[in-house]
Design a protein around this motif. Structure first.
Motif, mmCIF file in Angstrom:
data_model
loop_
_atom_site.group_PDB
_atom_site.id
_atom_site.type_symbol
_atom_site.label_atom_id
_atom_site.label_comp_id
_atom_site.label_asym_id
_atom_site.label_seq_id
_atom_site.Cartn_x
_atom_site.Cartn_y
_atom_site.Cartn_z
ATOM 1 N N LEU A 150 0.876 -1.205 0.054
ATOM 2 C CA LEU A 150 -0.092 -0.037 -0.238
ATOM 3 C C LEU A 150 0.790 1.323 -0.186
ATOM 4 O O LEU A 150 1.809 1.296 0.805
ATOM 5 N N GLY A 151 0.598 2.263 -0.827
ATOM 6 C CA GLY A 151 1.130 3.341 -0.880
ATOM 7 C C GLY A 151 0.544 4.615 0.085
ATOM 8 O O GLY A 151 -0.085 4.077 1.325
ATOM 9 N N TYR A 152 0.241 5.740 -0.364
ATOM 10 C CA TYR A 152 -0.389 6.630 0.615
ATOM 11 C C TYR A 152 -1.848 6.624 0.178
ATOM 12 O O TYR A 152 -2.413 6.444 -1.024
ATOM 13 N N PRO A 153 -2.975 6.791 1.244
ATOM 14 C CA PRO A 153 -4.169 7.022 1.212
ATOM 15 C C PRO A 153 -4.633 8.113 0.405
ATOM 16 O O PRO A 153 -4.008 9.200 0.421
ATOM 17 N N SER A 154 -5.937 7.844 -0.210
ATOM 18 C CA SER A 154 -6.360 9.095 -1.047
ATOM 19 C C SER A 154 -7.181 9.626 -0.137
ATOM 20 O O SER A 154 -7.611 11.112 -0.310
ATOM 21 N N ALA A 155 -7.772 9.165 1.089
ATOM 22 C CA ALA A 155 -8.661 9.940 2.012
ATOM 23 C C ALA A 155 -8.632 9.103 3.479
ATOM 24 O O ALA A 155 -8.432 7.974 3.478
ATOM 25 N N VAL A 156 -8.456 9.963 4.431
ATOM 26 C CA VAL A 156 -8.665 9.176 5.725
ATOM 27 C C VAL A 156 -9.800 10.008 6.544
ATOM 28 O O VAL A 156 -9.720 11.360 6.516
ATOM 29 N N TYR A 157 -10.720 9.542 7.142
ATOM 30 C CA TYR A 157 -11.792 10.011 7.800
ATOM 31 C C TYR A 157 -12.207 9.122 8.965
ATOM 32 O O TYR A 157 -11.938 8.000 9.138
ATOM 33 N N MET A 158 -12.893 9.668 9.938
ATOM 34 C CA MET A 158 -13.599 9.039 11.144
ATOM 35 C C MET A 158 -14.992 8.516 10.996
ATOM 36 O O MET A 158 -15.760 9.211 10.318
ATOM 37 N N ASP A 159 -15.473 7.289 11.335
ATOM 38 C CA ASP A 159 -16.735 6.911 11.102
ATOM 39 C C ASP A 159 -17.036 6.181 12.513
ATOM 40 O O ASP A 159 -17.092 4.979 12.460
ATOM 41 N N ASN A 160 -17.514 6.649 13.474
ATOM 42 C CA ASN A 160 -17.643 6.089 14.582
ATOM 43 C C ASN A 160 -18.952 5.473 14.809
ATOM 44 O O ASN A 160 -19.364 4.792 15.989
ATOM 45 N N SER A 161 -19.686 5.214 13.679
ATOM 46 C CA SER A 161 -20.902 4.288 13.686
ATOM 47 C C SER A 161 -20.431 2.865 13.577
ATOM 48 O O SER A 161 -21.053 1.880 13.851
ATOM 49 N N LEU A 162 -19.214 2.542 13.201
ATOM 50 C CA LEU A 162 -18.577 1.237 13.034
ATOM 51 C C LEU A 162 -18.076 0.707 14.300
ATOM 52 O O LEU A 162 -17.095 1.080 14.720
ATOM 53 N N ASP A 163 -18.688 -0.444 14.780
ATOM 54 C CA ASP A 163 -18.312 -0.859 15.945
ATOM 55 C C ASP A 163 -19.164 -2.259 16.139
ATOM 56 O O ASP A 163 -20.285 -2.106 16.045
ATOM 57 N N PHE A 164 -18.556 -3.629 16.207
ATOM 58 C CA PHE A 164 -19.028 -4.649 16.495
ATOM 59 C C PHE A 164 -18.515 -5.422 17.489
ATOM 60 O O PHE A 164 -18.856 -6.823 17.744
ATOM 61 N N ARG A 165 -18.050 -4.623 18.818
ATOM 62 C CA ARG A 165 -17.690 -5.256 19.849
ATOM 63 C C ARG A 165 -18.568 -6.140 20.549
ATOM 64 O O ARG A 165 -18.274 -7.316 21.030
ATOM 65 N N GLN A 166 -19.838 -5.641 20.753
ATOM 66 C CA GLN A 166 -20.759 -6.498 21.393
ATOM 67 C C GLN A 166 -21.203 -7.842 20.693
ATOM 68 O O GLN A 166 -21.622 -8.788 21.476
ATOM 69 N N GLU A 167 -20.910 -7.791 19.428
ATOM 70 C CA GLU A 167 -21.257 -9.263 18.882
ATOM 71 C C GLU A 167 -19.973 -10.233 19.199
ATOM 72 O O GLU A 167 -20.166 -11.532 19.165
ATOM 73 N N PHE A 168 -19.031 -9.629 19.542
ATOM 74 C CA PHE A 168 -17.595 -10.645 19.870
ATOM 75 C C PHE A 168 -17.618 -11.083 21.230
ATOM 76 O O PHE A 168 -17.536 -12.390 21.383
ATOM 77 N N ASP A 169 -17.945 -10.140 22.214
ATOM 78 C CA ASP A 169 -18.077 -10.925 23.758
ATOM 79 C C ASP A 169 -18.758 -9.899 24.505
ATOM 80 O O ASP A 169 -18.797 -9.921 25.717
ATOM 81 N N ASN A 170 -19.886 -9.103 23.711
ATOM 82 C CA ASN A 170 -20.868 -8.380 24.604
ATOM 83 C C ASN A 170 -20.284 -7.326 25.498
ATOM 84 O O ASN A 170 -20.679 -7.097 26.511
ATOM 85 N N LYS A 171 -19.201 -6.722 25.175
ATOM 86 C CA LYS A 171 -18.335 -5.857 26.090
ATOM 87 C C LYS A 171 -18.867 -4.345 25.363
ATOM 88 O O LYS A 171 -18.739 -4.412 24.009
ATOM 89 N N ILE A 172 -18.523 -3.459 25.923
ATOM 90 C CA ILE A 172 -18.860 -1.933 25.836
ATOM 91 C C ILE A 172 -17.508 -1.398 25.540
ATOM 92 O O ILE A 172 -16.824 -1.059 26.257
ATOM 93 N N PRO A 173 -17.163 -0.859 24.434
ATOM 94 C CA PRO A 173 -15.978 -0.040 24.012
ATOM 95 C C PRO A 173 -15.821 1.264 25.203
ATOM 96 O O PRO A 173 -16.718 1.606 25.756
#
Length: 458
Positions: free
Chosen positions: A263-286
């Motif tokens: 991979l070289g340099y990214p064309s864009a970087v941004y935040m998307d805090n809607s993405l999280d699946f921790r509870q599916e893994f072990d039912n814990k909250i980040p």
């Protein structure tokens, strides 16, 4: 260089001796005739405690002549390990006193002082091993890459996982076509970037410990009152000194897709805090300050465009069902961090921050029984062993040399700019500028008087 001198260094003397005997190969230094090959290297440590301890075992086979640490307590670990080494608080004085005899400097300081210490050694013609992330900002990273060529020195960044066998195995699998086309990569850590929250807090002045030179510890950073929150351990969670969870772990875990997929340099970087699946893994909250970053990398050559997701603070990606069925020991490692490369033929799963024990999710037992050919070159050992071998001429260069480590560091730093600004980061690596000019202030930060290094090199 901050202190000019006409004294001939040990390295230059040895090279001149070879030239006098005709042993210096035309057009370059003949590795076979390297006078350091059978000698012990003279090494100086900048930072004698903390992560510096990982270098001690290999340094004991060489000659540690000096150690500089601003803190008598943390540095005391190194002073005890190498009782014959001369002790300093100010690494600038140490380099002025010993540079003529030094072959290698190992920099193990907080992020904000990596650049100055590394550049000061390089401009004196000394090889360097510097911990990750290589620098605190993008300008510093680029300047070090240019300096490596200008001063013709061996370099390596201390992202230890780059040299792990697991890293080479993943590349072997990818190059052999077992993974197929990868369009998504997910990487995560349980570390939390608390820097934005800390930037909103006040930290009152506290008495400076007698064992600490607070002025030297601050180095190039803007002057502020001492508080035990910053030093010796909390500095990473303050933007003046560190780069948060991404800066801490990104050069380890994101190294996997950068190295394996080129991979070289990214064309864009941004935040998307809607993405999280921790509870599916072990039912814990980040953690409250947990965050999700998205990197978009453009297509290149035969590789399609790919998105790389970075989760921190306990956030995690959505896993294939096979991962949820893993043994408890594996799931425990996955909870701390890891990387997952999703291909159209198979998926790579690498638990933990470094590629200690990667696997392919599908048909793993069959693949283990009939492993692919090991086509990826293997390193001589960890980055410390590697830089020692490079200086001695046993290898041409280190894997995570600054030509490789600088773009990787920049990728990590672009993510920190995204979370600091909460803006979409579109970066032009050629001009080192952003499409949003308000972000250009992050390219290079001001330094205190007396800490100017590398000005005008790029």
């Amino acid at each position: 260089m901050h202190k000019k001198t006409n004294r001939i260094s040990r390295r230059d003397y040895l090279k001149m001796s070879l030239m006098a005997t005709g042993a210096l190969a035309m057009g370059g230094f003949n590795i076979a005739c390297n006078p350091l090959r059978k000698q012990k290297l003279n090494i100086a440590l900048i930072g004698g405690g903390g992560i510096a301890k990982t270098a001690f075992a290999d340094c004991k086979n060489e000659n540690v002549v000096a150690i500089a640490d601003v803190d008598d307590i943390t540095g005391g670990i190194g002073f005890e390990a190498f009782p014959n080494a001369k002790r300093y608080r100010d690494w600038r004085r140490m380099l002025d006193a010993h540079y003529k005899e030094l072959d290698l400097v190992i920099v193990s300081t907080p992020d904000h002082t990596h650049f100055a210490a590394t550049y000061a050694a390089m401009e004196r013609g000394i090889a360097v091993h510097t911990q990750k992330p290589l620098t605190h900002n993008i300008w510093q990273a680029r300047t070090l890459r240019e300096a490596a060529h200008k001063f013709n020195v061996q370099t390596v960044m201390g992202n230890q996982g780059h040299n792990f066998e697991g890293m080479r195995l993943i590349k072997d699998w990818y190059d052999a076509g077992l993974v197929g086309e990868v369009l998504e990569v997910h990487a995560w850590t349980n570390r939390t970037t608390e820097n934005n929250a800390n930037a909103r807090l006040e930290f009152p002045a506290q008495p400076i410990p007698e064992t600490l030179d607070w002025n030297l510890w601050q180095g190039p950073a803007k002057e502020r009152a001492y508080n035990k929150t910053f030093c010796p351990q909390g500095w990473r969670w303050h933007w003046d000194y560190g780069s948060g969870g991404l800066g801490d772990i990104g050069c380890h875990t994101l190294d996997i897709p950068v190295y394996v997929m080129g991979l070289g340099y990214p064309s864009a970087v941004y935040m998307d805090n809607s993405l999280d699946f921790r509870q599916e893994f072990d039912n814990k909250i980040p953690n409250v300050e947990g965050a999700t970053y998205v990197y978009e990398f453009p297509a290149s050559g035969n590789r399609s465009a790919v998105k790389v997701y970075w989760y921190e603070g306990g956030r995690m990606p959505k896993f294939p069902k096979e991962v949820y069925a893993e043994i408890p020991e594996m799931k425990k490692a996955i909870a701390t961090g890891g990387c997952m490369m999703i291909g159209d033929k198979n998926t790579v799963l690498s638990p933990s921050m470094r590629p200690v024990k990667p696997k392919l999710i599908y048909n793993w037992q069959e693949i283990e029984q009939t492993p692919v050919e090991k086509t990826t070159p293997r390193p001589v050992g960890n980055p410390v062993k590697e830089i020692i071998a490079a200086v001695k001429g046993d290898i041409d260069k280190c894997g995570s040399n600054f030509d490789y480590a600088v773009p990787l560091t920049e990728i990590v730093l672009l993510g920190t700019i995204a979370i600091r600004s909460n803006k979409k980061v579109i970066y032009n690596p050629e001009s080192m500028t952003f499409s949003d000019s308000s972000l250009n202030c992050y390219i290079k930060e001001p330094v205190r008087k007396g800490w100017e290094y590398g000005e005008g090199l790029i």
